[in-house]
Design a protein around this motif. Sequence first.
Motif, PDB file in Angstrom:
ATOM      1  N   LEU A 131       0.824  -1.197  -0.067  1.00  0.00           N
ATOM      2  CA  LEU A 131      -0.037   0.188   0.054  1.00  0.00           C
ATOM      3  C   LEU A 131       0.956   1.399   0.065  1.00  0.00           C
ATOM      4  CD1 LEU A 131      -2.953  -1.049   2.488  1.00  0.00           C
ATOM      5  CD2 LEU A 131      -2.919  -0.814  -0.030  1.00  0.00           C
ATOM      6  N   LEU A 132       2.103   1.107  -0.191  1.00  0.00           N
ATOM      7  CA  LEU A 132       2.888   2.399  -0.250  1.00  0.00           C
ATOM      8  C   LEU A 132       2.601   3.038  -1.556  1.00  0.00           C
ATOM      9  CD1 LEU A 132       6.592   1.236   0.678  1.00  0.00           C
ATOM     10  CD2 LEU A 132       4.980   2.469   2.116  1.00  0.00           C
ATOM     11  N   ASP A 133       2.854   4.413  -1.291  1.00  0.00           N
ATOM     12  CA  ASP A 133       2.413   5.269  -2.649  1.00  0.00           C
ATOM     13  C   ASP A 133       0.976   5.001  -3.237  1.00  0.00           C
ATOM     14  OD1 ASP A 133       3.306   7.520  -4.094  1.00  0.00           O
ATOM     15  OD2 ASP A 133       3.921   6.227  -5.796  1.00  0.00           O
ATOM     16  N   SER A 134       0.281   4.958  -2.413  1.00  0.00           N
ATOM     17  CA  SER A 134      -1.344   4.680  -2.682  1.00  0.00           C
ATOM     18  C   SER A 134      -2.271   5.551  -1.941  1.00  0.00           C
ATOM     19  CB  SER A 134      -1.793   3.182  -2.584  1.00  0.00           C
ATOM     20  OG  SER A 134      -2.281   2.729  -1.358  1.00  0.00           O
ATOM     21  N   TRP A 135      -3.558   5.986  -2.154  1.00  0.00           N
ATOM     22  CA  TRP A 135      -4.378   6.547  -1.551  1.00  0.00           C
ATOM     23  C   TRP A 135      -4.929   5.738  -0.236  1.00  0.00           C
ATOM     24  CZ3 TRP A 135      -8.439   8.395  -5.944  1.00  0.00           C
ATOM     25  CH2 TRP A 135      -8.027   9.466  -6.541  1.00  0.00           C
ATOM     26  N   LEU A 211       5.228  11.971   3.714  1.00  0.00           N
ATOM     27  CA  LEU A 211       6.686  11.810   3.361  1.00  0.00           C
ATOM     28  C   LEU A 211       7.149  10.301   3.242  1.00  0.00           C
ATOM     29  CD1 LEU A 211       9.426  13.453   2.961  1.00  0.00           C
ATOM     30  CD2 LEU A 211       9.717  13.345   5.101  1.00  0.00           C
ATOM     31  N   ALA A 212       6.800   9.562   4.333  1.00  0.00           N
ATOM     32  CA  ALA A 212       7.544   8.165   4.094  1.00  0.00           C
ATOM     33  C   ALA A 212       6.540   7.277   3.269  1.00  0.00           C
ATOM     34  CB  ALA A 212       7.440   7.733   5.775  1.00  0.00           C
ATOM     35  N   LEU A 213       5.359   7.537   3.254  1.00  0.00           N
ATOM     36  CA  LEU A 213       4.479   6.542   2.528  1.00  0.00           C
ATOM     37  C   LEU A 213       4.301   6.909   1.146  1.00  0.00           C
ATOM     38  CD1 LEU A 213       1.676   5.933   5.323  1.00  0.00           C
ATOM     39  CD2 LEU A 213       3.767   4.858   4.703  1.00  0.00           C
ATOM     40  N   THR A 214       4.604   7.965   0.570  1.00  0.00           N
ATOM     41  CA  THR A 214       4.296   7.984  -0.904  1.00  0.00           C
ATOM     42  C   THR A 214       5.539   8.600  -1.301  1.00  0.00           C
ATOM     43  OG1 THR A 214       3.686  10.586  -0.633  1.00  0.00           O
ATOM     44  CG2 THR A 214       1.941   9.110  -0.282  1.00  0.00           C
ATOM     45  N   ALA A 215       5.483   8.350  -2.817  1.00  0.00           N
ATOM     46  CA  ALA A 215       6.794   8.845  -3.612  1.00  0.00           C
ATOM     47  C   ALA A 215       6.637   9.395  -4.903  1.00  0.00           C
ATOM     48  CB  ALA A 215       7.579   7.605  -3.700  1.00  0.00           C
ATOM     49  N   THR A 216       5.369   9.235  -5.531  1.00  0.00           N
ATOM     50  CA  THR A 216       5.199   9.870  -6.739  1.00  0.00           C
ATOM     51  C   THR A 216       3.903  10.674  -6.833  1.00  0.00           C
ATOM     52  OG1 THR A 216       3.742   8.072  -7.486  1.00  0.00           O
ATOM     53  CG2 THR A 216       6.041   7.827  -7.806  1.00  0.00           C
ATOM     54  N   PRO A 217       3.555  11.512  -7.856  1.00  0.00           N
ATOM     55  CA  PRO A 217       2.535  12.266  -7.798  1.00  0.00           C
ATOM     56  C   PRO A 217       1.300  11.544  -7.963  1.00  0.00           C
ATOM     57  CG  PRO A 217       4.076  13.232  -9.357  1.00  0.00           C
ATOM     58  CD  PRO A 217       4.732  11.906  -8.928  1.00  0.00           C
ATOM     59  N   ARG A 218       1.394  10.083  -7.888  1.00  0.00           N
ATOM     60  CA  ARG A 218       0.222   9.291  -8.094  1.00  0.00           C
ATOM     61  C   ARG A 218      -0.413   9.558  -6.669  1.00  0.00           C
ATOM     62  NH1 ARG A 218      -0.972   3.454  -8.189  1.00  0.00           N
ATOM     63  NH2 ARG A 218       1.015   3.230  -6.626  1.00  0.00           N
ATOM     64  N   ALA A 219       0.198   9.783  -5.383  1.00  0.00           N
ATOM     65  CA  ALA A 219      -0.472   9.569  -4.229  1.00  0.00           C
ATOM     66  C   ALA A 219       0.117  10.846  -3.551  1.00  0.00           C
ATOM     67  CB  ALA A 219      -0.220   8.372  -3.559  1.00  0.00           C
ATOM     68  N   MET A 220       0.954  11.769  -3.824  1.00  0.00           N
ATOM     69  CA  MET A 220       1.582  12.561  -2.937  1.00  0.00           C
ATOM     70  C   MET A 220       0.632  13.554  -2.691  1.00  0.00           C
ATOM     71  SD  MET A 220       5.278  14.002  -4.417  1.00  0.00           S
ATOM     72  CE  MET A 220       6.716  12.829  -4.130  1.00  0.00           C
ATOM     73  N   THR A 221       0.424  14.020  -1.497  1.00  0.00           N
ATOM     74  CA  THR A 221      -0.496  15.200  -0.890  1.00  0.00           C
ATOM     75  C   THR A 221       0.142  16.434  -1.179  1.00  0.00           C
ATOM     76  OG1 THR A 221       0.305  14.986   1.160  1.00  0.00           O
ATOM     77  CG2 THR A 221      -1.631  13.816   0.645  1.00  0.00           C
ATOM     78  N   MET A 222      -0.668  17.690  -1.056  1.00  0.00           N
ATOM     79  CA  MET A 222      -0.187  18.811  -1.217  1.00  0.00           C
ATOM     80  C   MET A 222       1.312  19.207  -0.282  1.00  0.00           C
ATOM     81  SD  MET A 222      -1.526  21.085  -3.097  1.00  0.00           S
ATOM     82  CE  MET A 222      -1.803  22.728  -3.128  1.00  0.00           C
ATOM     83  N   PRO A 223       1.000  18.918   1.119  1.00  0.00           N
ATOM     84  CA  PRO A 223       2.433  19.248   1.667  1.00  0.00           C
ATOM     85  C   PRO A 223       3.388  18.453   1.122  1.00  0.00           C
ATOM     86  CG  PRO A 223       0.686  18.904   3.200  1.00  0.00           C
ATOM     87  CD  PRO A 223       0.075  18.302   1.925  1.00  0.00           C
ATOM     88  N   ARG A 224       3.303  17.373   1.015  1.00  0.00           N
ATOM     89  CA  ARG A 224       4.339  16.339   0.438  1.00  0.00           C
ATOM     90  C   ARG A 224       4.804  16.759  -0.858  1.00  0.00           C
ATOM     91  NH1 ARG A 224       8.261  13.526  -0.975  1.00  0.00           N
ATOM     92  NH2 ARG A 224       8.420  11.358  -1.086  1.00  0.00           N
ATOM     93  N   GLY A 225       3.930  17.279  -1.839  1.00  0.00           N
ATOM     94  CA  GLY A 225       4.351  17.729  -3.194  1.00  0.00           C
ATOM     95  C   GLY A 225       5.066  19.054  -3.130  1.00  0.00           C
ATOM     96  N   THR A 226       4.670  19.881  -2.202  1.00  0.00           N
ATOM     97  CA  THR A 226       5.354  21.157  -2.058  1.00  0.00           C
ATOM     98  C   THR A 226       6.884  20.944  -1.548  1.00  0.00           C
ATOM     99  OG1 THR A 226       3.144  22.006  -1.240  1.00  0.00           O
ATOM    100  CG2 THR A 226       5.139  23.354  -0.722  1.00  0.00           C
ATOM    101  N   ALA A 227       6.852  20.080  -0.446  1.00  0.00           N
ATOM    102  CA  ALA A 227       8.157  20.002   0.285  1.00  0.00           C
ATOM    103  C   ALA A 227       9.297  19.312  -0.869  1.00  0.00           C
ATOM    104  CB  ALA A 227       8.043  19.059   1.260  1.00  0.00           C
ATOM    105  N   THR A 228       8.718  18.458  -1.704  1.00  0.00           N
ATOM    106  CA  THR A 228       9.609  17.844  -2.822  1.00  0.00           C
ATOM    107  C   THR A 228       9.938  19.014  -3.738  1.00  0.00           C
ATOM    108  OG1 THR A 228       8.178  15.997  -2.592  1.00  0.00           O
ATOM    109  CG2 THR A 228       9.488  15.820  -4.438  1.00  0.00           C
TER     110      THR A 228
END
Lengths: 272, 301
Positions: A131-135, A211-228
């Motif tokens: 379930l990594l990188d998934s909704w 940060l730990a559970l998502t890695a691609t725009p498929r599942a990245m949330t706003m804060p995660r995407g912003t930090a990337t």
Amino acid sequence: MSNRLSRILTTVFVLAVVLLPIYWLVSTSLKSNREITQEGTLYPHVPTLDNYVRLFTEKQFGSYLTNSLVVTFFSVAIALIVGAMGAYAIARFRLPFAAERKVGLFLLTLRIIPPVVILIPVYLLMLSLGLLDSWLGLIATYTAFNVTFCVWMMESFFREIPVDLEEAAMVDGDSRFGAFRRITLPLAAPGLAATAIFAVLVTFNEFLFALALTATPRAMTMPRGTATLIGRIDTDWASMAAAGVIGALPIVFFALLVQRHLVRGLTMGAVK
Amino acid sequence: MQRGSQARKYRLQGAGLDLALPYLMLAPGLTIVLGVLVYPLWDGLRASTRAYRYGSPVADVGLQNYLHLWSDAQFLNALWVTVKFVALSVSFEAVLGFALALFCLHEFRGIRLLRTVLIIPMVITPVVVAIVFRLIYASDAGMLTALSKAMGGGEVQILGNPLNAFIGLVALDVWEWTPLMFLILLAGLQSLPHEPFEAARVDGAGAWRVFADLTFPMMRPVLAVAIVLRTIDAFGTFDQVFVLTRGGPGEATRLISIYGYDTAFKFQQTGYAAALFVTIGLVVLALAFSAIRLLRRVDAS
């Protein structure tokens, strides 16, 4: 007279301290990078929306926003339904061995532990479940966190509603669950709203697990995407500022809209 | 009275399906929590007694990971930085929040605007708060540098200097969380009884006497709750540091959460990081429960 003057000065000072940083964020987001680094202007001399356009055309901010909305909606909705039932059970029933009080205390204890403490095992769990990188992985995690404080907050709201109303409904032939659904739940609506608002705030803003559970725009949330984004573009201040504005806008707008209900949640029920 | 309401609750429970109702209502929430929080917690305890290589356990090492923590200079430094950060931030927030709450106690024009604006810092996404402060501190494009240049000065160095970076981080936290202190303390002040203050005014007591003899003693429980809440929260601070400084320069702002994260995900020492986090969890819980006990005693006396 001097009293009034000092009052005005203090108010202006506090407003400035809070708002200047935000002004700087917004103003930077409207400048070009050349203006930012070479001219060092105090306000945008040639305002541009290019930085915002680029976020959506080149940097997938559309996906981040969608992911955030989907994940926030489902994890808050599920936690509210499940949490309301649990809170009601704890507020109204007396179980053998005072089990309901122990469950309440147990959930509070889980709430106190800093989330970072279980980051590693949750990561390993999602890894083993694929379930990594998934909704779904994010929704499961956030729902669990939300349940712990939804139960805690809603329990106090249910306690404030007199039992007599439910008794009356049951005398009239309602089942116990029917009385809960038709009488208590609607009466607790303002409390449920306060809980939901706080849950939305916390979930939308969450970063560590994203940060730990998502890695691609498929599942990245706003804060995660912003930090990337800002990790990659160390000197692209204009994009960084625009990303900050877009990242904060939905939640600040939401918070100001519902600010009357906000205080109780933010203080974990310490303030009514 | 107590017994009466107890009996009524039993009566309400009824028979048949209604007897199982409390369990049915608790079950879904508990299932989720057990699966996603409690199982990982237990799993983390298990991982903390193992050595890992490339993400998989290779040996049982008992309590060695826990013992190793106390001879790990980087861990001890992170712990020290965290304690400094929490103590400084929460103290400033308590003092400023209290002062601001006292100031806002008297209704005046503009107070609603002030309260609305004060909500903004604590609801903004923490990641964005960190971006805001990077834009303030940046030596080339930052607000401080721009202001300094406008007044004829040079570049301002914040994030490149260990002491300044640490102070900058504390300033961020104070900006973000003083409003929360303020809201809790204002609500506390507003719920104080009026009579003692009336009496003091009649007796002609000065503002400082009123504060020292009445306001502060009566506010102590609320103040304690606010400080405990903030302290627990501040111990877990991660997002802001991750985006603002990533723990640097050197180890100047490397909080315990950042060190643990790096240990787990950068250096792949899963077992050791698990032991670190279990230790932190225990420290925070001990802190919370001793605070609760202390508060109960204050309440009782």
